[in-house]
Design an enzyme around this catalytic site. Structure first.
Site, PDB file in Angstrom:
ATOM      1  N   ASP A 159      -9.600 -66.631 -14.727  1.00 20.49           N
ATOM      2  CA  ASP A 159     -10.326 -67.867 -14.428  1.00 20.49           C
ATOM      3  C   ASP A 159     -11.792 -67.471 -14.311  1.00 20.49           C
ATOM      4  OD1 ASP A 159      -7.908 -69.128 -14.314  1.00 20.49           O
ATOM      5  OD2 ASP A 159      -7.907 -69.422 -12.144  1.00 20.49           O
ATOM      6  N   ASP A 340      -1.895 -78.960 -14.709  1.00 23.73           N
ATOM      7  CA  ASP A 340      -2.124 -78.605 -13.301  1.00 23.73           C
ATOM      8  C   ASP A 340      -1.371 -79.586 -12.402  1.00 23.73           C
ATOM      9  OD1 ASP A 340      -4.057 -76.567 -13.995  1.00 23.73           O
ATOM     10  OD2 ASP A 340      -5.489 -78.167 -14.375  1.00 23.73           O
TER      11      ASP A 340
HETATM   12  O1  1PR Z   1      -9.670 -79.661 -17.537  1.00 24.07           O
HETATM   13  O2  1PR Z   1      -9.731 -78.963 -19.916  1.00 24.07           O
HETATM   14  O3  1PR Z   1     -11.690 -78.579 -18.470  1.00 24.07           O
HETATM   15  O4  1PR Z   1      -9.616 -77.267 -18.208  1.00 24.07           O
HETATM   16  C1  1PR Z   1      -9.886 -76.634 -17.009  1.00 24.07           C
HETATM   17  C2  1PR Z   1      -8.972 -75.452 -16.917  1.00 24.07           C
HETATM   18  O5  1PR Z   1      -9.343 -74.702 -15.764  1.00 24.07           O
HETATM   19  C3  1PR Z   1      -7.520 -75.860 -16.730  1.00 24.07           C
HETATM   20  O6  1PR Z   1      -6.732 -74.989 -17.531  1.00 24.07           O
HETATM   21  C4  1PR Z   1      -7.228 -75.595 -15.260  1.00 24.07           C
HETATM   22  O7  1PR Z   1      -5.906 -75.113 -15.090  1.00 24.07           O
HETATM   23  C5  1PR Z   1      -8.229 -74.505 -14.922  1.00 24.07           C
HETATM   24  N1  1PR Z   1      -8.713 -74.594 -13.538  1.00 24.07           N
HETATM   25  C6  1PR Z   1      -9.571 -75.525 -13.066  1.00 24.07           C
HETATM   26  N2  1PR Z   1      -9.848 -75.238 -11.765  1.00 24.07           N
HETATM   27  C7  1PR Z   1      -9.164 -74.141 -11.436  1.00 24.07           C
HETATM   28  C8  1PR Z   1      -9.206 -73.461 -10.122  1.00 24.07           C
HETATM   29  O8  1PR Z   1      -8.500 -72.478  -9.902  1.00 24.07           O
HETATM   30  N3  1PR Z   1     -10.002 -73.954  -9.195  1.00 24.07           N
HETATM   31  N4  1PR Z   1      -7.672 -72.669 -12.592  1.00 24.07           N
HETATM   32  C9  1PR Z   1      -8.460 -73.735 -12.537  1.00 24.07           C
HETATM   33  C10 1PR Z   1      -6.406 -72.770 -12.817  1.00 24.07           C
HETATM   34  C11 1PR Z   1      -4.574 -71.521 -12.659  1.00 24.07           C
HETATM   35  C12 1PR Z   1      -4.214 -70.400 -13.499  1.00 24.07           C
HETATM   36  C13 1PR Z   1      -4.011 -69.166 -12.647  1.00 24.07           C
HETATM   37  C14 1PR Z   1      -2.554 -69.139 -12.367  1.00 24.07           C
HETATM   38  C15 1PR Z   1      -2.023 -67.797 -11.977  1.00 24.07           C
HETATM   39  N5  1PR Z   1      -5.957 -71.534 -12.498  1.00 24.07           N
HETATM   40  O9  1PR Z   1      -5.122 -70.211 -14.481  1.00 24.07           O
HETATM   41  O10 1PR Z   1      -4.486 -68.132 -13.365  1.00 24.07           O
HETATM   42  O11 1PR Z   1      -2.253 -70.085 -11.349  1.00 24.07           O
HETATM   43  O12 1PR Z   1      -2.524 -67.402 -10.757  1.00 24.07           O
HETATM   44  P1  1PR Z   1      -1.746 -66.378  -9.824  1.00 24.07           P
HETATM   45  O13 1PR Z   1      -0.973 -65.472 -10.708  1.00 24.07           O
HETATM   46  O14 1PR Z   1      -2.814 -65.622  -9.085  1.00 24.07           O
HETATM   47  O15 1PR Z   1      -0.878 -67.196  -8.913  1.00 24.07           O
HETATM   48  P2  1PR Z   1     -10.221 -78.689 -18.535  1.00 24.07           P
END
Ligand code: 1PR
Length: 492
Positions: A159, A340
């Protein structure tokens, strides 16, 4: 390879017609389509020679929905071209063709890690040598006896966002909150394996958590044997990625050293520049593909597209969504939808009578007595929408997505394991590959998600960034548990 054939049901433009056979789609009755991932090849009789370039013990990266079938009885002339075959589900298809100086492959050597690099190297070195070699003996086609060597994929996810100093860093949230909660501390720890220096981490409460530089981490995960990498620009909803040159630069630099597939997400949607110039999602995706991405991942925009699809009757899209335009131009295998979802708890009696009754999960074990459904969110979990994960999954498959990256806000960063109920629900709903994400805390969680859900891939972030579990350890645990996985160390 496919262009050598006469035609393909993928389109109406004829092929070169050098190989007298036609390309057609895989059937998805016994497997997910596209065939996306690492599989082995089976060399046909008479194809082994001293300077062998393909290795049956290794895996190569495939990503396709169309294939050349292998049928020596009905198509003996085409079968003369077949050099190796691969099994996917119950189908056997041609994975390489070879005759004289022509060599074509269905998989992507440039994305097949060291095995692919070695193959390319052999071809290049042989190109002059082959012209002096006697032609190979005529081939006797025979019914192949391959095995389905399709592996489960392990994906490392980064991320990425700008920290408060404006540098792009890899961050990691707990349930999507990426800011430090502890009081200020300074720690010096031994370095992750590929870094020569110990790292000093300064943690300031409220600051964006910084787990490293994206390009360096990407190189480290490639070397460690990740089957794929994902880079998600998690704050891109705030501005246009086309103005986000640092992210494009990160993709370019990562693609120069990483030879496995790269998925890039965040901000893949129609935008308008400050000067009023419209920037369609297709243009944003195109910029990422040219920078070296293999797939783009669409989050919020996919939710809006399915809402529009459902408002219009739900049977087919109007062709204007990001999923449709990108899939039309680059193929559905290039379009991932990142979901999400968050659990919404309900009283089971009322839920089991409601409009989403088929999607209600009844808890068991520690969660006995609870009932819930999964609600989709947008803008990195900041806004919940009136759309369930099942409705979204069905919708994006209709619109042409090639894969679903299934996060869980409830499990993200918790280390409690994947949400198996969620993964099972989505796996049952669609025929495209599904990547389970969020919550991995140890190797057993990967074994569990593959054994208990049949999902095609599993993604993790935190445990890999913090060096708690190595990708090689995950692979060994899978293989020990009888689950097919690719070992990066198999290539000498
Ligand atoms: O809406 O098309 O602009 O896409 C935004 C992208 O950013 C989406 O794929 C969304 O999942 C991601 N995202 C937005 N905010 C966050 C955040 O964390 N604040 N991250 C975010 C999502 C989830 C996974 C993570 C897994 C594994 N992160 O990417 O890597 O949950 O984590 P773990 O193994 O540590 O539990 P758009």
């Amino acid at each position: 390879m496919q262009i050598l054939f006469q035609s393909s049901s993928e389109g109406s433009v004829p092929g070169l017609g050098i190989i007298p056979s036609k390309i057609d789609t895989f059937t998805n009755k016994d497997k997910t389509v596209p065939h996306m991932g690492w599989n082995s090849v089976h060399l046909l009789d008479g194809q082994h020679d001293d300077d062998e370039d393909l290795d049956e013990a290794l895996h190569y990266y495939f990503v396709h929905s169309y294939r050349a079938s292998y049928d020596p009885e009905c198509e003996p002339d085409a079968a003369q071209w077949a050099h190796s075959v691969t099994q996917y589900g119950r189908e056997v298809f041609v994975s390489t063709v070879r005759k004289d100086h022509v060599f074509g492959c269905q998989f992507h050597p440039e994305k097949s890690g060291k095995a692919g690099m070695r193959l390319l190297d052999t071809w290049l070195r042989q190109s002059t040598a082959t012209s002096q070699r006697p032609p190979p003996a005529p081939r006797v086609p025979f019914p192949p006896k391959p095995r389905d060597g399709f592996t489960k994929r392990i994906i490392a996810c980064m991320d990425v966002r700008a920290n408060d100093q404006g540098d792009l860093v890899v961050t990691k949230g707990d349930q999507y909150d990426v800011r430090e909660k502890q009081p200020p501390t300074t720690t010096t720890s031994s370095a992750p394996t590929s870094s020569p220096q110990p790292t000093t981490t300064v943690r300031v409460a409220g600051a964006v958590r910084n787990l490293g530089k994206p390009v360096a981490l990407a190189a480290r995960y490639y070397t460690a044997g990740a089957d794929e990498l994902a880079l998600l620009n998690i704050t891109s909803f705030r501005h246009s990625p086309l103005r986000d040159q640092p992210m494009l630069a990160v993709v370019r630099a990562a693609a120069a050293t990483v030879f496995v597939p790269l998925t890039i997400g965040g901000g893949i949607r129609d935008t308008v520049d400050p000067d009023g110039t419209p920037r369609p999602a297709l243009e944003v995706a195109g910029a990422y593909f040219r920078a070296g991405a293999d797939k783009v991942s669409i989050g919020s925009e996919a939710v809006y597209a399915v809402e529009r699809l459902r408002a219009g009757g739900g049977a087919r899209g109007d062709g204007s969504s990001a999923i449709e335009t990108i899939a039309r131009a680059y193929g559905r295998q290039a379009v991932v939808v990142s979901v999400d979802p968050r659990r919404v708890y309900v009283k089971d009696a009322e839920a089991l009578d409601g409009p989403r009754k088929d999607e209600i999960v009844l808890g068991s074990g520690e969660e006995a007595g609870k009932a819930w459904w999964y609600q989709c969110t947008v803008s990195g979990g900041r806004e919940a929408r009136d759309l369930s994960v099942v409705e979204l999954a069905r919708g994006v498959e209709i619109l042409g997505a090639g894969e679903i990256l299934l996060n869980s806000i409830d499990r993200d960063g918790t280390g409690r394991g994947f949400d198996l109920d969620l993964v099972n629900l989505v796996r049952r709903t669609v025929n495209i590959p599904v990547v389970a994400s969020s919550g991995a805390g140890n190797v057993q969680h990967f074994v569990d998600v593959f054994e208990k859900t049949g999902v095609e891939a599993a993604l993790a972030a935190g445990i890999f960034h913090r060096g708690e579990v190595g990708i090689d350890e995950v692979k060994e645990a899978l293989i020990k548990g009888g689950i097919n996985a690719r070992r990066a160390t198999d290539v000498k």
